[in-house]
Design a protein around this motif. Sequence first.
Motif: not given
Length: 248
Positions: A27-53
């Motif tokens: 994943l690459e996010v540019a400075p100032g960007e507004r990025r949306l992460i979507i996907g079904p339940n269990g897709a790994g979205k919150t896990t990804l946030f926990n890894l980033i944080a």
Amino acid sequence: MIQTSALSIRKLDKSYQGLRATRGVDLEVAPGERRLIIGPNGAGKTTLFNLIAGEIRPDTGSVALFGREITRLPSHRRVHLGLSRTYQIITLFPRDTLLRNVMLSLLGLSPLRWNPLLRLDRQRPLVERAERALARVGLAHMKHRPLVETSYGERRRVEIAMALAQNPRLLLLDEPFAGLSVDERREVKALLFAIPRDVTIVMIEHDMDVALDFAERISVMHFGAVAVDGTRAEVVADPRTREIYLGA
């Protein structure tokens, strides 16, 4: 001139007892960007946030914040580097006032946290910073109200105030519209649109009507991997998006 990414993720993997929660996420996010992460339940979205944080450690892969490698840094160090987040499930102190909740969120950035005898109400710089954060989300007039006496939407705004009070460079929002009424969604949407561009925002959200208005680029996750990535128009038009959501 090459621009440094606000967030750069490479081959990020995390498994729990053999179950892969994320699979080689890039994943690459540019400075100032507004990025949306979507996907079904269990897709790994919150896990990804926990890894980033930094709340969990990856098995393999890397995370960089504005060009700095942070993969092994603890979460509190990442806050000092400008990373802040909200949570899908609100985690606040219900018996404390709105002002005190925001002040407590600021202690992690201050040496004052080591003082067990600290009287928060006497720390004027801390009080003023928390008051400014509440004013940004339209809750300054309620600063002395106990959190337990507020609505769900107001608590969402307090959580955003806590994140903004830390002066983030990268803000992670985990379903900020979840459980909100139509009017509350409108208020939170206006709040997010007012955040200046020196703050990069990555958001997980299921309310597509609101989220698509906000996002400039979208990443669709499925089974722990990024399956589709592009502009709003590209992602909406991609047949894989339809397949993931509708099984078509």
